[in-house]
Design an enzyme around this catalytic site. Structure first.
Site: not given
Ligand code: TEU
Ligand code: CA
Length: 560
Positions: A22, A24, A30, A99, A200, A257, A333-334
């Site tokens: 971050d 700010n 950001d 993305d 995605d 993905e 991130h998932d």
């Molecule tokens: O993720 C797709 C996906 O396969 C996920 O929904 C996955 O099944 C889940 O996160 C695992 O538990 C992509 C993105 O990476 C995710 O962050 C998004 O939420 C999703 O698409 C929808 O855009």
């Molecule tokens: Ca910020």
């Protein structure tokens, strides 16, 4: 190396902008924050940065619900900040991957606002609208985020399809206008100088003809779209069209993905000679620890066995060799943090050793490695214990459906599963130092920090020559300098097929051989692997080499 395959020995670093830095003081990461950390990324040595979505978005799913593809989310910065970031990367010889979220938009996207107005609106057919069946949804599909995949819209008396949240309506890729608008938008970013796209859920864009009902098993409230929608009938046609219209015109890197792909599928998407994508993220190794109950899927707390992991990673190495290209990853991130999931964060020593061991496992394989922010310092799962700590809609919805609605699990069990698998584990703020808010912000962050940031942080890692950070730095340098890591043949080491503790494999080209030996467990074991006397120890996570004695989470690589 052929110019078209320039990305083959590259290493990618993924940034989740909301959680990186971050600048700010509003508690949200950001673009200016990222700019202030470019020297850090250059020190690590990565070639490409992939940013999770930074576009205008109501943030129902942290930017995966986009309301304007050609504008920057004001919370993250401005288009001028974006240009400064891109320039800052290019000046340092790094590239930027954006993305691309085009399976769906936000329900606030102007296309959808128009589409829902009337059945004859010119944008109606940009989305997937259907009549209900006797007052029920058009079919029995469930969404990825719990609940039905259809939402009724009283304005026109029809339902629209949303594979994810109701605020994420699916685009209708059968409509050529949709495809053209998407391709134009991609070219607009490419013309700005963007170097590639991470796409995605790109294998969900072509839906099965007729949108038929799917099977429902005991305890399943809806049919599982994961088994019904991926790799649909026209997906390759669409990707080839995209390639002709966009990728073929620019020097780009693309990674799709693609949940629910096998190596055979991946070879179609990422064939080295075809005209679709450069590589795909497959999920098989991420699902080895899934719950056998189809109603629970990812909600589980079992650790993946070495046998399953070795078989799976080996299958992908062998089947794609010479034909397609692997994306190598443990984290994004998932997914939960690799060291907490496949490694051992129970002691500081094991945390560091197992993080390095797991990095060694993938970074010596063939493919392009992806490092997720914080992985390079061995960040752990969040350690959340209360439902209220979780922010992610997937986690909150799943708790609601499985515990409160279906009573399939009790609350404590689900909290245990969330602590292991919630996506929030990956999204806690980056740990830069041991100060308040970990140097991420001067304000309370949008998501709670992991409690261990005083011990585990970048400042500490940079001050310790034995840290996970410097190990990753070395792995990246080795990929840049040793062609055998990029091009060599992969094989399991002799006799390793069923070893439950040690994973050992070789890479080989005309000049060089590598032998990678990894202890997946906290036990000291004895194994003999023959190497020539001239072999040199290329990298290891212990200070010395004890030959056949292989210590907890030991990783060592010989070159000969
Ligand atoms: O993720 C797709 C996906 O396969 C996920 O929904 C996955 O099944 C889940 O996160 C695992 O538990 C992509 C993105 O990476 C995710 O962050 C998004 O939420 C999703 O698409 C929808 O855009
Ligand atoms: Ca910020």
């Amino acid at each position: 190396m052929k110019n078209t395959h320039w990305w083959k020995n590259a290493v990618v670093y993924q940034i989740y902008p909301k959680s990186f830095q971050d600048s700010n003081g509003d508690g949200i990461g950001d673009l200016r924050g990222i700019i202030s950390r470019l020297d850090y990324l250059q020190k690590l040595g990565v070639d490409i940065i992939w940013l999770n979505p930074i576009y205008e978005s109501p943030q129902v799913d942290n930017g995966y619900d986009i309301s304007n593809y050609q504008a920057i989310n004001p919370t993250l910065g401005t288009m001028a900040d974006f240009t400064a970031l891109l320039d800052g990367l290019h000046q340092r010889g790094m590239k930027l991957v954006m993305d691309l979220v085009v399976n769906h938009t936000s329900d606030q996207h102007p296309w959808f606002l128009e589409s829902r107005k009337s059945k004859d609106n010119p944008y109606r057919d940009f989305y997937i609208w259907r009549d209900g069946r006797a007052g029920q949804a058009p079919n029995n599909w469930g969404s990825y985020f719990s609940g039905p995949a259809w939402k009724y819209d009283s304005k026109t008396g029809q339902y629209y399809l949303h594979l994810f949240a109701p605020e994420q309506p699916d685009l209708n890729w059968e409509n050529p206008q949709v495809r053209q608008r998407v391709f134009d938008m991609m070219n607009w970013w490419a013309d700005k100088g963007v170097d590639g796209f991470r796409m995605d859920v790109i294998n969900l864009i072509s839906k099965p003809a007729g949108l038929p009902d799917g099977p429902q098993r005991a305890d399943e409230k809806y049919a599982n779209v994961e088994e019904l929608v991926p790799n649909g009938p026209r997906v390759h046609e669409y990707l080839r069209e995209m390639n002709r219209q966009v990728m073929s015109k620019h020097k780009m890197i693309t990674v799709g993905e693609t949940p629910n792909v096998t190596p055979a599928d991946a070879k179609k998407y990422a064939d080295l000679h075809n005209q679709e994508l450069n590589m795909v993220f497959q999920f098989e190794h991420m699902n080895l620890d899934a719950n056998p109950n189809p109603a629970l899927t990812k909600w589980n707390d079992q650790k993946t066995s070495l046998a399953d992991l070795r078989d799976n990673l080996t299958k992908w190495q062998v089947e794609l060799a010479g034909q397609a290209w692997n994306a190598l990853y443990w984290n994004n991130h998932d997914q939960p943090r690799v060291v907490s999931r496949f490694g051992d964060d129970s002691t500081e020593d094991y945390r560091v050793k197992s993080a390095k061991m797991l990095a060694t496992m993938t970074h010596f394989m063939q493919g392009t490695p992806y490092i997720y922010e914080g992985e390079e310092i061995g960040m752990t799962n969040a350690g959340f214990t209360k439902l209220g700590d979780y922010v992610d809609l997937e986690s909150r919805n799943a708790y609601h459906q499985l515990v409160e609605e279906q009573h399939l699990l009790d609350g404590l069990t689900m909290l245990k599963y969330l602590a292991m698998h919630s996506r929030d584990n990956a999204r806690t703020p980056m740990q830069w130092n041991d100060q308040r808010y970990a140097g991420f912000s001067t304000h309370q962050p949008w998501e709670k920090l992991a409690g261990n940031y005083r011990q585990i942080n970048v400042a500490q890692a940079l001050a310790d020559s034995n840290s996970v950070f410097y190990y990753y730095q070395k792995l990246i340098k080795l990929r840049h300098t040793l062609p055998v890591i990029t091009d060599g043949r992969y094989a399991l080491a002799t006799g390793n097929d069923s070893d439950e503790q040690i994973f050992a494999y070789t890479r080989q080209d005309k000049e060089t051989s590598l032998l990678v030996i990894l202890n997946y467990t906290a036990q000291t074991v004895s194994r003999h692997y023959a190497v020539p006397d001239t072999a040199k120890l290329l990298i290891s996570n212990y200070a010395d080499d004890q030959g056949d004695t292989i210590r907890p989470y030991e990783a060592k690589v010989y070159q000969y």
